[in-house]
Design a protein around this motif. Sequence first.
Motif, PDB file in Angstrom:
ATOM      1  N   PHE A 266     -66.054  86.989  46.195  1.00 41.13           N
ATOM      2  CA  PHE A 266     -65.292  86.141  45.273  1.00 41.13           C
ATOM      3  C   PHE A 266     -64.716  84.973  46.081  1.00 41.13           C
ATOM      4  N   SER A 267     -65.045  83.765  45.668  1.00 39.21           N
ATOM      5  CA  SER A 267     -64.626  82.607  46.442  1.00 39.21           C
ATOM      6  C   SER A 267     -64.333  81.409  45.551  1.00 39.21           C
ATOM      7  N   LEU A 268     -63.775  80.385  46.175  1.00 38.05           N
ATOM      8  CA  LEU A 268     -63.408  79.156  45.472  1.00 38.05           C
ATOM      9  C   LEU A 268     -64.080  77.982  46.176  1.00 38.05           C
ATOM     10  N   GLN A 269     -64.855  77.212  45.422  1.00 41.66           N
ATOM     11  CA  GLN A 269     -65.514  76.034  45.959  1.00 41.66           C
ATOM     12  C   GLN A 269     -64.689  74.789  45.682  1.00 41.66           C
ATOM     13  N   SER A 270     -64.669  73.888  46.623  1.00 43.33           N
ATOM     14  CA  SER A 270     -64.066  72.571  46.417  1.00 43.33           C
ATOM     15  C   SER A 270     -65.142  71.523  46.650  1.00 43.33           C
ATOM     16  N   ILE A 271     -65.436  70.744  45.612  1.00 39.01           N
ATOM     17  CA  ILE A 271     -66.434  69.677  45.706  1.00 39.01           C
ATOM     18  C   ILE A 271     -65.677  68.353  45.730  1.00 39.01           C
ATOM     19  N   ILE A 272     -65.694  67.732  46.887  1.00 41.12           N
ATOM     20  CA  ILE A 272     -64.874  66.546  47.123  1.00 41.12           C
ATOM     21  C   ILE A 272     -65.733  65.295  46.975  1.00 41.12           C
ATOM     22  N   ARG A 273     -65.432  64.526  45.935  1.00 44.03           N
ATOM     23  CA  ARG A 273     -66.102  63.247  45.696  1.00 44.03           C
ATOM     24  C   ARG A 273     -65.156  62.106  46.038  1.00 44.03           C
ATOM     25  N   THR A 274     -65.650  60.906  45.953  1.00 40.53           N
ATOM     26  CA  THR A 274     -64.831  59.747  46.287  1.00 40.53           C
ATOM     27  C   THR A 274     -63.614  59.636  45.388  1.00 40.53           C
TER      28      THR A 274
ATOM     29  N   ASN B 227     -71.978  60.770  49.066  1.00 38.70           N
ATOM     30  CA  ASN B 227     -70.874  60.991  50.027  1.00 38.70           C
ATOM     31  C   ASN B 227     -69.965  62.135  49.572  1.00 38.70           C
ATOM     32  N   ILE B 228     -70.592  63.241  49.213  1.00 37.03           N
ATOM     33  CA  ILE B 228     -69.875  64.412  48.693  1.00 37.03           C
ATOM     34  C   ILE B 228     -69.747  65.459  49.798  1.00 37.03           C
ATOM     35  N   SER B 229     -68.576  66.058  49.864  1.00 40.48           N
ATOM     36  CA  SER B 229     -68.365  67.195  50.768  1.00 40.48           C
ATOM     37  C   SER B 229     -68.085  68.430  49.929  1.00 40.48           C
ATOM     38  N   GLN B 230     -68.545  69.565  50.424  1.00 39.91           N
ATOM     39  CA  GLN B 230     -68.317  70.830  49.721  1.00 39.91           C
ATOM     40  C   GLN B 230     -67.764  71.851  50.697  1.00 39.91           C
ATOM     41  N   THR B 231     -66.643  72.471  50.341  1.00 41.09           N
ATOM     42  CA  THR B 231     -66.051  73.520  51.170  1.00 41.09           C
ATOM     43  C   THR B 231     -65.919  74.787  50.343  1.00 41.09           C
ATOM     44  N   ILE B 232     -65.708  75.881  51.026  1.00 44.70           N
ATOM     45  CA  ILE B 232     -65.574  77.161  50.330  1.00 44.70           C
ATOM     46  C   ILE B 232     -64.422  77.955  50.930  1.00 44.70           C
ATOM     47  N   GLN B 233     -63.689  78.592  50.079  1.00 47.44           N
ATOM     48  CA  GLN B 233     -62.588  79.473  50.499  1.00 47.44           C
ATOM     49  C   GLN B 233     -62.876  80.870  49.974  1.00 47.44           C
ATOM     50  N   ILE B 234     -63.043  81.829  50.872  1.00 47.94           N
ATOM     51  CA  ILE B 234     -63.354  83.203  50.481  1.00 47.94           C
ATOM     52  C   ILE B 234     -62.076  83.904  50.048  1.00 47.94           C
ATOM     53  N   ASP B 235     -62.037  84.344  48.808  1.00 48.90           N
ATOM     54  CA  ASP B 235     -60.862  85.071  48.315  1.00 48.90           C
ATOM     55  C   ASP B 235     -60.924  86.546  48.726  1.00 48.90           C
ATOM     56  N   SER B 236     -62.051  87.187  48.444  1.00 51.32           N
ATOM     57  CA  SER B 236     -62.191  88.606  48.793  1.00 51.32           C
ATOM     58  C   SER B 236     -63.671  88.980  48.819  1.00 51.32           C
TER      59      SER B 236
END
Length: 206
Positions: free
Chosen positions: A152-160, A128-137
């Motif tokens: 260049f980006s930032l990943q967020s791996i969202i676990r319970t 039940n993991i979600s992964q999002t990405i935010q593009i910095d540049s």
Amino acid sequence: MFTKMKNIDTAFKYVRGFTLLVIISCTVICCYTLNRSFQTVSHMQDKVYILAAGKAIEAYASDRKDNVPVEARDHIKTFHKFFFTLDPDDKVIKTNVTKALYLADESAKKIYDDLKENGFYSGIISGNISQTIQIDSVTVDTRDYPYLFKCFSLQSIIRTTSILKRSLITEGSLRNVSRSDNNPHGFLIERFSTIENRDLTVENRK
């Protein structure tokens, strides 16, 4: 009597000359007005308006070379958002990855196949993991073709229980292809690779 006739003839010449002058003036004004009207209509037909949020926005056409950096950056951002945005749903993953693979060559397909074979996507679903990405540049070198890029980006791996932040840096090149509904920018990402994917912070979820 002769003098009177002469005066009438002179007056008639004046009236005739004045009438001709008025007619010529009206003709010139009409021709000018018609010409300006045609120019205005032609100019308006060259414009395209887009209706967005109830407002008419004028669109301007330009050569592709004028928009290459902008379109290239947007193409790269779109690919990364589709390829790296994941939810614990097999249909969502397949839909996003399919859209992403229309924008890249077999180098991205190989990464997807390797991740799938190693059970990465199965782990996303089962955990039940979600992964999002935010593009910095995004940097694109348009001086040489094919165009080299770095993202260049930032990943967020969202676990319970936690949210893991990771730094993601990727690179590759862009070549021109035909535009389509699946690839509106007309670019194809080649030699796609990840040059950094390291953990930054872990935040516990309450």
